[in-house]
Design an enzyme around this catalytic site. Structure first.
Site, mmCIF file in Angstrom:
data_model
loop_
_atom_site.group_PDB
_atom_site.id
_atom_site.type_symbol
_atom_site.label_atom_id
_atom_site.label_comp_id
_atom_site.label_asym_id
_atom_site.label_seq_id
_atom_site.Cartn_x
_atom_site.Cartn_y
_atom_site.Cartn_z
ATOM 1 N N GLY A 184 83.741 34.510 47.573
ATOM 2 C CA GLY A 184 82.407 35.107 47.478
ATOM 3 C C GLY A 184 81.564 34.742 48.687
ATOM 4 O O GLY A 184 82.019 34.067 49.619
ATOM 5 N N LEU A 218 78.835 32.705 48.992
ATOM 6 C CA LEU A 218 78.561 31.272 49.150
ATOM 7 C C LEU A 218 79.845 30.474 49.348
ATOM 8 O O LEU A 218 79.912 29.598 50.217
ATOM 9 C CB LEU A 218 77.798 30.751 47.922
ATOM 10 C CG LEU A 218 77.490 29.254 47.932
ATOM 11 C CD1 LEU A 218 76.650 28.868 49.153
ATOM 12 C CD2 LEU A 218 76.773 28.849 46.637
ATOM 13 N N ASP A 229 90.896 30.551 38.209
ATOM 14 C CA ASP A 229 90.009 31.274 37.298
ATOM 15 C C ASP A 229 89.276 30.207 36.487
ATOM 16 O O ASP A 229 89.888 29.501 35.678
ATOM 17 C CB ASP A 229 90.844 32.189 36.395
ATOM 18 C CG ASP A 229 89.994 32.914 35.360
ATOM 19 O OD1 ASP A 229 88.813 32.549 35.180
ATOM 20 O OD2 ASP A 229 90.526 33.845 34.734
ATOM 21 N N ALA A 279 80.924 33.006 40.123
ATOM 22 C CA ALA A 279 79.967 33.575 39.169
ATOM 23 C C ALA A 279 80.268 35.043 38.955
ATOM 24 O O ALA A 279 80.909 35.690 39.779
ATOM 25 C CB ALA A 279 78.536 33.417 39.690
ATOM 26 N N TYR A 280 79.799 35.530 37.827
ATOM 27 C CA TYR A 280 79.764 36.976 37.554
ATOM 28 C C TYR A 280 78.388 37.423 38.028
ATOM 29 O O TYR A 280 77.382 37.100 37.397
ATOM 30 C CB TYR A 280 79.943 37.212 36.056
ATOM 31 C CG TYR A 280 80.021 38.653 35.615
ATOM 32 C CD1 TYR A 280 81.184 39.130 34.990
ATOM 33 C CD2 TYR A 280 78.962 39.539 35.769
ATOM 34 C CE1 TYR A 280 81.267 40.447 34.548
ATOM 35 C CE2 TYR A 280 79.045 40.843 35.339
ATOM 36 C CZ TYR A 280 80.197 41.296 34.728
ATOM 37 O OH TYR A 280 80.271 42.602 34.283
ATOM 38 N N THR A 281 78.339 38.112 39.163
ATOM 39 C CA THR A 281 77.050 38.405 39.797
ATOM 40 C C THR A 281 76.656 39.884 39.736
ATOM 41 O O THR A 281 75.651 40.261 40.326
ATOM 42 C CB THR A 281 77.060 37.961 41.276
ATOM 43 O OG1 THR A 281 78.163 38.587 41.938
ATOM 44 C CG2 THR A 281 77.169 36.456 41.407
ATOM 45 N N TYR A 294 72.634 38.978 32.705
ATOM 46 C CA TYR A 294 73.020 38.061 33.795
ATOM 47 C C TYR A 294 72.180 36.787 33.733
ATOM 48 O O TYR A 294 72.724 35.668 33.760
ATOM 49 C CB TYR A 294 72.823 38.780 35.137
ATOM 50 C CG TYR A 294 72.955 37.905 36.360
ATOM 51 C CD1 TYR A 294 74.176 37.357 36.735
ATOM 52 C CD2 TYR A 294 71.842 37.630 37.165
ATOM 53 C CE1 TYR A 294 74.287 36.553 37.867
ATOM 54 C CE2 TYR A 294 71.939 36.837 38.301
ATOM 55 C CZ TYR A 294 73.169 36.298 38.652
ATOM 56 O OH TYR A 294 73.272 35.514 39.767
ATOM 57 N N LYS A 338 73.486 32.975 33.010
ATOM 58 C CA LYS A 338 73.312 31.916 34.026
ATOM 59 C C LYS A 338 72.508 30.748 33.449
ATOM 60 O O LYS A 338 72.802 29.583 33.734
ATOM 61 C CB LYS A 338 72.615 32.481 35.276
ATOM 62 C CG LYS A 338 73.453 33.454 36.099
ATOM 63 C CD LYS A 338 74.679 32.815 36.747
ATOM 64 C CE LYS A 338 74.313 31.859 37.857
ATOM 65 N NZ LYS A 338 75.535 31.353 38.546
#
Ligand SMILES: NC(=O)c1ccc[n+]([C@@H]2O[C@H](COP(=O)([O-])OP(=O)(O)OC[C@H]3O[C@@H](n4cnc5c(N)ncnc54)[C@H](OP(=O)(O)O)[C@@H]3O)[C@@H](O)[C@H]2O)c1
Length: 281
Positions: free
Chosen positions: A11, A13, A35, A59-61, A124, A128
């Site tokens: 990703g 970051l 995972d 993350a799931y973004t 989301y 988070k």
């Protein structure tokens, strides 16, 4: 030597963390390699890497997709971080978990402090926030760092989208009624490395580049920086951009506590943006 484990390494970051850390000191694992929703894989990765510091950049973004896929978003944003925190608690080391301005309701009129009341308005944001609670419960010594409006790639991000539109379109409509602190992912990565090398534990902190902008102002600055006429960017309201997940009107994060911890003052977003864009030419 500090040994690092970075999750979500493909990703934005994760890529920049892996790029900035000495290669011999970091195990950086993409989703294909780890995972974080798999309990056994998480335990084995932490056991094998024996990290001093784990940075969870996985993350799931997909903010809009999460509205119809909250279970999956929860698995990645809350269950996975809990598994990581539990593995760190068992094997030793520290955890830095990255979170988001979406944990707030976006209605403030001053920069959000880390201790301000949360109130996510999206799936989301809820997942988070659940992740923050999960890691702090499993590992009270962990640090949670919220950031916002991250750009720099790899992968789609607002600044690169504007660069593409500048090439293809005469004018671009951009919302002017959402305000945040644009943050270059390279600055965030460097800041998190500084945090990892410090002795700070058990904190919730905010990191973003300094200053505020609307998406419209950010787009204008991108045009200006590449020598294009900023007036080709036209301000519009969010009303014309209905999306499954409502976007916060106010995403400005105060970094006063970050600085008070001795971690330095983030630089202004315009300076960071210029450096990012100068590296692309
Ligand atoms: N982007 C922003 O503007 C923004 C703003 C505030 C806070 N944040 C937070 O900052 C952090 C980093 O964001 P980013 O912009 O770097 O996000 P990103 O580019 O979407 O990277 C997230 C990475 O996590 C991976 N991932 C997804 N599910 C996973 C799983 N089950 N196990 C392991 N890895 C998984 C993704 O892989 P796939 O691509 O294959 O799914 C992706 O490579 C996240 O915590 C995010 O919530 C981001």
């Amino acid at each position: 030597m500090t040994r690092w484990l970075v999750t979500g390494a493909a990703g934005q970051l994760g890529t920049h963390l892996a790029r900035q850390l000495p290669p011999s000191d970091v195990v950086a694992l993409s989703r294909d390699e780890l995972d974080i929703t798999s309990p056994r894989a998480v335990t084995e990765a932490v056991r094998a890497a024996r990290p001093d510091v784990v940075v969870n950049a996985a993350a799931y973004t997909a903010v809009d997709a999460a509205e119809a896929d909250e279970d999956r978003a929860y698995a990645v944003n809350a269950t996975g971080p809990r598994l990581l925190a539990a593995a760190v608690a068992e094997h030793g080391g520290r955890l830095i978990h990255v979170s988001t301005d979406y944990v707030f309701d976006g209605t403030a009129d001053r920069p959000y402090e880390p201790g301000d009341p949360t109130g996510p308005r999206t799936a989301y944001g809820r997942t988070k926030l659940a992740g923050e609670h999960a890691v702090r419960a499993a590992l009270p010594d962990c640090c949670v760092v919220r950031s916002a409006w991250i750009y720099g790639g790899p992968g789609a991000n607002f600044v690169d989208t504007m660069l593409g539109l500048e090439q293809r379109r005469e004018t671009v409509d951009v919302v002017a009624d959402q305000t945040g602190s644009p943050t270059w992912v390279a600055d965030l990565a460097g800041a998190l490395i500084g945090l990892g090398l410090s002795s700070l534990t058990g904190r919730v902190l905010h990191y973003a580049n300094a200053g505020t902008a609307s998406w419209f102002e950010l787009a204008q600055e991108v045009f200006r920086a590449v020598g294009a006429d900023p007036d080709r960017v036209r301000p519009v309201t969010s009303a014309g951009f209905a999306r499954p997940a409502p976007r916060p009107a106010w995403s400005v994060l105060s970094t006063a506590e970050w600085a008070a911890c001795g971690l330095g003052d983030p630089r202004d977003w315009r300076s960071a943006l210029r450096e990012y864009l100068s590296g692309k030419t």
